[in-house]
Scaffold this motif. Structure first.
Motif, mmCIF file in Angstrom:
data_model
loop_
_atom_site.group_PDB
_atom_site.id
_atom_site.type_symbol
_atom_site.label_atom_id
_atom_site.label_comp_id
_atom_site.label_asym_id
_atom_site.label_seq_id
_atom_site.Cartn_x
_atom_site.Cartn_y
_atom_site.Cartn_z
ATOM 1 N N ASN A 10 42.084 32.507 35.109
ATOM 2 C CA ASN A 10 42.218 32.664 36.351
ATOM 3 C C ASN A 10 40.861 33.305 37.003
ATOM 4 O OD1 ASN A 10 44.755 32.323 36.680
ATOM 5 N ND2 ASN A 10 45.461 34.264 36.901
ATOM 6 N N LEU A 11 40.367 34.193 36.006
ATOM 7 C CA LEU A 11 38.859 34.489 36.582
ATOM 8 C C LEU A 11 37.885 32.936 36.405
ATOM 9 C CD1 LEU A 11 36.672 36.210 36.771
ATOM 10 C CD2 LEU A 11 36.507 36.534 34.287
ATOM 11 N N ARG A 12 37.596 32.305 36.153
ATOM 12 C CA ARG A 12 36.829 31.266 35.949
ATOM 13 C C ARG A 12 37.311 30.203 36.953
ATOM 14 N NH1 ARG A 12 37.954 30.232 30.407
ATOM 15 N NH2 ARG A 12 39.704 28.782 30.544
ATOM 16 N N ARG A 57 33.993 31.820 44.681
ATOM 17 C CA ARG A 57 33.694 33.080 44.833
ATOM 18 C C ARG A 57 32.745 32.727 46.516
ATOM 19 N NH1 ARG A 57 30.402 37.578 41.894
ATOM 20 N NH2 ARG A 57 29.734 39.068 43.856
ATOM 21 N N ALA A 58 33.148 34.153 47.517
ATOM 22 C CA ALA A 58 33.004 33.869 48.926
ATOM 23 C C ALA A 58 30.855 33.879 48.601
ATOM 24 C CB ALA A 58 33.116 34.481 49.830
ATOM 25 N N PRO A 59 29.521 32.979 49.033
ATOM 26 C CA PRO A 59 28.393 32.798 49.631
ATOM 27 C C PRO A 59 27.925 34.103 48.994
ATOM 28 C CG PRO A 59 29.292 30.914 50.467
ATOM 29 C CD PRO A 59 30.315 31.574 49.984
ATOM 30 N N ASP A 60 27.438 34.871 48.563
ATOM 31 C CA ASP A 60 26.114 35.796 49.238
ATOM 32 C C ASP A 60 27.711 37.008 49.129
ATOM 33 O OD1 ASP A 60 24.090 34.546 49.470
ATOM 34 O OD2 ASP A 60 24.790 33.645 51.388
ATOM 35 N N PRO A 77 40.654 37.755 51.300
ATOM 36 C CA PRO A 77 41.110 37.858 49.738
ATOM 37 C C PRO A 77 40.289 37.887 49.137
ATOM 38 C CG PRO A 77 40.501 35.012 50.579
ATOM 39 C CD PRO A 77 39.678 36.547 52.159
ATOM 40 N N VAL A 78 40.113 38.927 47.815
ATOM 41 C CA VAL A 78 40.125 39.002 47.148
ATOM 42 C C VAL A 78 40.374 38.888 45.265
ATOM 43 C CG1 VAL A 78 39.481 41.027 48.153
ATOM 44 C CG2 VAL A 78 40.799 41.037 46.373
ATOM 45 N N GLY A 79 39.723 38.653 43.921
ATOM 46 C CA GLY A 79 39.690 37.827 43.183
ATOM 47 C C GLY A 79 39.963 39.327 42.028
ATOM 48 N N ILE A 80 40.849 40.005 41.732
ATOM 49 C CA ILE A 80 40.308 41.095 40.262
ATOM 50 C C ILE A 80 41.366 40.387 39.094
ATOM 51 C CG2 ILE A 80 42.711 42.239 40.975
ATOM 52 C CD1 ILE A 80 40.870 45.408 40.433
ATOM 53 N N GLY A 81 40.702 41.025 37.405
ATOM 54 C CA GLY A 81 41.273 40.847 37.064
ATOM 55 C C GLY A 81 40.516 41.238 35.690
ATOM 56 N N VAL A 82 41.191 42.654 35.302
ATOM 57 C CA VAL A 82 40.605 44.357 34.187
ATOM 58 C C VAL A 82 41.641 44.200 33.348
ATOM 59 C CG1 VAL A 82 40.330 46.168 34.568
ATOM 60 C CG2 VAL A 82 40.563 45.586 35.897
ATOM 61 N N MET A 83 40.984 43.781 32.167
ATOM 62 C CA MET A 83 41.692 44.216 31.017
ATOM 63 C C MET A 83 40.422 44.803 30.028
ATOM 64 S SD MET A 83 43.443 41.051 28.172
ATOM 65 C CE MET A 83 44.565 41.630 27.693
ATOM 66 N N ALA A 84 41.234 46.123 30.226
ATOM 67 C CA ALA A 84 40.280 47.379 29.227
ATOM 68 C C ALA A 84 41.111 47.579 28.254
ATOM 69 C CB ALA A 84 39.707 48.241 30.503
#
Length: 184
Positions: A98-100, A106-109, A154-161
Motif C-alpha cells: 500500500n505504501l508503494r 503522492r501530490a506533487p510538491d 486524500p492522505v496516505g498513512i501507514g505506520v508500523m512501529a
C-alpha cells in the motif's frame, strides 16, 4: 504448520485493507467501492463478502436503487491491526504494498513526513512514543470523511512501529554490547 488466523488473512490483502480504510468514515456499497478502487463490481463484492465473513465490516443500510436493493457496508471500528504479533511479516508486506501504491499517487510538491529508523531508546521513551503514535492514528481516523467529500484532501498513512529482538552476535566481533545485555 499452524493455520493462519482468518482475520489476519483477510487483512493481508492490499485491496481489502484499502476497502476497510475507505469504509471507515461511512458506509459504501460494492458498486461504490468498485468505482473508487477501479476494480470490477464482482471483485469488490467478493472482497466485501470476505471482510464480512470475518467480522471486519457490517451491513450499515439497505436501500432501493435502480430497481434493486443496494447494500452499504461500514468498517467495524476498532483496531484489528494494532499490536498483531502473530502476523507481522504478512501485515508488513501488505503495508509495504500500500505504501508503494500510495507513494506513486503522492501530490506533487505536497508536504509529508517520511521516517525510517532502527533506534535504541529507553523503554519508557518507547512506551510514550508508541502511545502518541496510536493516539495520532486514532485522531486521523476520527477526522476521516467519505471519499471525495467537499473540503477534504486524500492522505496516505501507514505506520508500523515495534520493538525489535536483539540480533545474536558472535563473541569477539568488536561491537559493544548494550548496557545490561552481558559482558562487553
Amino acid at each position: 504448520m499452524t493455520a493462519t488466523d482468518p482475520v489476519l488473512r483477510a487483512l493481508a490483502h492490499p485491496l481489502r485493507l484499502r476497502m476497510l480504510t475507505l469504509m471507515w468514515p461511512g458506509p459504501l456499497s460494492a458498486a461504490e467501492l468498485s468505482r473508487e478502487l477501479d476494480v470490477s463490481h464482482a471483485l469488490a463484492s467478493q472482497h466485501l463478502r470476505r471482510l464480512s465473513a470475518v467480522g471486519l465490516v457490517e451491513l450499515a443500510e439497505e436501500r432501493d436503487r435502480r430497481g434493486g436493493r443496494e447494500r452499504r457496508y461500514r468498517t467495524v471500528h476498532g483496531s484489528p491491526l494494532s499490536d498483531r504479533r502473530d502476523g507481522t511479516p504478512l501485515l508488513a508486506g501488505t503495508l509495504a504494498h500500500n505504501l508503494r501504491e500510495r507513494a506513486g499517487r503522492r501530490a506533487p510538491d505536497s508536504e509529508g513526513v517520511t521516517v525510517d529508523g532502527e533506534l535504541w531508546v529507553d523503554p519508557q521513551v518507547w512506551q510514550d512514543v508508541r502511545g502518541r503514535l496510536a493516539a495520532l492514528a486514532a485522531e486521523l481516523h476520527a477526522a476521516a470523511r467519505p471519499p471525495h467529500s467537499p473540503g477534504t484532501v486524500p492522505v496516505g498513512i501507514g505506520v508500523m512501529a515495534f520493538a525489535l529482538q536483539e540480533e545474536a552476535r558472535p563473541e569477539g566481533d568488536g561491537r559493544p554490547n548494550p548496557a545490561g545485555s552481558g559482558p562487553g
